[in-house]
Design an enzyme around this catalytic site. Structure first.
Site, PDB file in Angstrom:
ATOM      1  N   ASN A   9      49.940 -44.787  20.414  1.00 23.52           N
ATOM      2  CA  ASN A   9      51.105 -44.369  21.197  1.00 23.52           C
ATOM      3  C   ASN A   9      52.177 -43.868  20.235  1.00 23.52           C
ATOM      4  OD1 ASN A   9      53.319 -44.136  22.858  1.00 23.52           O
ATOM      5  ND2 ASN A   9      53.577 -46.346  23.195  1.00 23.52           N
ATOM      6  N   TRP A  10      52.329 -42.555  20.161  1.00 24.44           N
ATOM      7  CA  TRP A  10      53.256 -41.972  19.189  1.00 24.44           C
ATOM      8  C   TRP A  10      54.716 -42.088  19.620  1.00 24.44           C
ATOM      9  CZ3 TRP A  10      50.660 -36.634  17.692  1.00 24.44           C
ATOM     10  CH2 TRP A  10      49.384 -36.890  17.169  1.00 24.44           C
ATOM     11  N   LYS A  11      54.965 -42.445  20.856  1.00 23.72           N
ATOM     12  CA  LYS A  11      56.338 -42.508  21.401  1.00 23.72           C
ATOM     13  C   LYS A  11      57.049 -41.179  21.137  1.00 23.72           C
ATOM     14  CE  LYS A  11      56.059 -47.437  20.805  1.00 23.72           C
ATOM     15  NZ  LYS A  11      56.737 -48.708  20.742  1.00 23.72           N
ATOM     16  N   HIS A  94      54.751 -48.527  30.351  1.00 26.76           N
ATOM     17  CA  HIS A  94      55.088 -49.080  29.027  1.00 26.76           C
ATOM     18  C   HIS A  94      56.432 -49.803  29.129  1.00 26.76           C
ATOM     19  CE1 HIS A  94      56.325 -49.329  24.858  1.00 26.76           C
ATOM     20  NE2 HIS A  94      55.045 -49.231  24.549  1.00 26.76           N
ATOM     21  N   GLU A  96      58.968 -49.780  27.377  1.00 22.73           N
ATOM     22  CA  GLU A  96      60.148 -48.931  27.145  1.00 22.73           C
ATOM     23  C   GLU A  96      60.471 -48.106  28.394  1.00 22.73           C
ATOM     24  OE1 GLU A  96      58.681 -47.212  23.501  1.00 22.73           O
ATOM     25  OE2 GLU A  96      58.777 -49.204  22.611  1.00 22.73           O
ATOM     26  N   GLU A 166      51.130 -56.119  26.250  1.00 27.93           N
ATOM     27  CA  GLU A 166      52.054 -55.909  25.137  1.00 27.93           C
ATOM     28  C   GLU A 166      53.274 -56.817  25.307  1.00 27.93           C
ATOM     29  OE1 GLU A 166      51.560 -51.750  23.265  1.00 27.93           O
ATOM     30  OE2 GLU A 166      52.813 -51.523  25.019  1.00 27.93           O
ATOM     31  N   GLY A 172      57.091 -53.230  17.920  1.00 28.38           N
ATOM     32  CA  GLY A 172      57.959 -52.631  16.912  1.00 28.38           C
ATOM     33  C   GLY A 172      58.736 -53.640  16.090  1.00 28.38           C
ATOM     34  N   SER A 211      52.777 -54.491  17.287  1.00 27.12           N
ATOM     35  CA  SER A 211      52.680 -54.646  15.825  1.00 27.12           C
ATOM     36  C   SER A 211      51.243 -54.816  15.325  1.00 27.12           C
ATOM     37  CB  SER A 211      53.572 -55.797  15.342  1.00 27.12           C
ATOM     38  OG  SER A 211      54.927 -55.524  15.666  1.00 27.12           O
ATOM     39  N   GLY A 232      51.563 -48.585  18.134  1.00 26.71           N
ATOM     40  CA  GLY A 232      52.700 -47.675  18.005  1.00 26.71           C
ATOM     41  C   GLY A 232      52.874 -47.236  16.565  1.00 26.71           C
ATOM     42  N   GLY A 233      53.710 -47.967  15.823  1.00 21.92           N
ATOM     43  CA  GLY A 233      54.081 -47.579  14.456  1.00 21.92           C
ATOM     44  C   GLY A 233      52.892 -47.230  13.566  1.00 21.92           C
TER      45      GLY A 233
HETATM   46  P1  PGA Z   1      54.081 -51.116  17.858  1.00 28.03           P
HETATM   47  O1  PGA Z   1      54.169 -50.464  19.337  1.00 28.03           O
HETATM   48  O2  PGA Z   1      52.621 -51.082  17.454  1.00 28.03           O
HETATM   49  O3  PGA Z   1      54.938 -50.266  16.996  1.00 28.03           O
HETATM   50  O4  PGA Z   1      54.569 -52.525  17.975  1.00 28.03           O
HETATM   51  C1  PGA Z   1      53.190 -50.733  20.305  1.00 28.03           C
HETATM   52  C2  PGA Z   1      53.556 -50.064  21.610  1.00 28.03           C
HETATM   53  O5  PGA Z   1      54.744 -50.043  21.978  1.00 28.03           O
HETATM   54  O6  PGA Z   1      52.672 -49.543  22.325  1.00 28.03           O
END
Ligand code: PGA
Length: 249
Positions: A9-11, A94, A96, A166, A172, A211, A232-233
């Site tokens: 997930n590149w956001k 998600h 967010e 999640e 993050g 994470s 994500g990251g």
């Molecule tokens: P993260 O993000 O791996 O940076 O914690 C995961 C996500 O929000 O899908």
């Protein structure tokens, strides 16, 4: 046997140059044994992902979609547009989207239904905040988020889709859920689906997100009900994403 799914997930990160470098980096490191892989670039880069990834084993998808099919919805993107761009998967709900953009359980279920109706494979994101965990409401929150989709789409809605657990406090933050913590919630989710249909529950992929990186993925994905990761990251650099793939194959 459920095959591991590794989802990036590149956001809201990227540029044309970054998309080329990242996808070319992923494509340059083939493996005979590989988990299913999918990347989720921002909307403007889906066409670029399509042209770079078409015919490769790596799928692509979008980070959200409109619940509406078409019409006067300025700024929105429909399921059929995503299909037109070759998307196979789409993230739905998600955390967010839920916290920053006000998507409630009914909105999320409507998006999940729209994705299914169009033939996409939605990945439903669920998870509790730190406060909810500390108040021992993790299962209640996850159940509420899951049941909204089960009620709207039926258990058959999970024949094609997937779930990503999640915990919001792990996204993050560098603070991963332990394999035991994650496994417990994954087993709870599978149990809720099994209550309606145990064959569908047995086939359902439940990803862990929060994470995930090359150092913790193997321990997490080794657990019985953890069928991959939503990353994500560590999905923003080819070497980091490949480190996760290589840790689990
Ligand atoms: P993260 O993000 O791996 O940076 O914690 C995961 C996500 O929000 O899908």
């Amino acid at each position: 046997m459920r095959k591991i799914l590794l989802a990036g997930n590149w956001k809201m990160h990227g540029s044309k140059a970054m998309v080329s470098a990242l996808l070319e980096g992923l494509l340059a490191a083939p493996r005979r044994e590989t988990p299913d892989m999918v990347v989720f670039p921002p909307f403007p880069y889906l066409a670029q992902a399509q042209s770079l990834l078409a015919g490769s084993p790596i799928a692509w998808g979008a980070q959200t979609l409109s619940p509406e099919a078409q019409g006067a919805h300025t700024g929105e993107v429909s399921a059929s547009m995503l299909l037109d761009l070759g998307c196979r998967y789409v993230l739905v709900g998600h955390s967010e989207r839920r916290t920053l953009y006000g998507e409630n359980d009914a909105d999320v279920a409507a998006r999940y239904a729209a994705a299914l109706a169009a033939g996409l494979e939605p990945i439903l994101c669920v998870g509790e905040t730190l406060q909810e965990r500390e108040e021992e409401r993790t299962e209640a929150v996850v159940e509420r988020q899951l049941e909204a989709v089960l009620d709207r789409c039926g258990v058959e809605g999970f024949e094609r889709g997937a779930v990503a657990y999640e915990p919001v406090w792990a996204i993050g933050t560098g603070r991963t859920a332990t394999p035991d913590q994650a496994q417990a919630v994954h087993a709870f989710i599978r149990g809720k689906v099994a209550y309606r249909n145990d064959i569908i529950a047995g086939q359902l992929r439940i990803l862990y997100g929060g994470s995930v990186n090359g150092s913790n993925a193997a321990d997490l994905f080794a657990r019985e009900d953890i069928d991959g990761g939503l990353v994500g990251g560590a999905s923003l650099k080819a070497e980091d994403f490949l480190a996760i793939r290589d840790a689990v194959t």
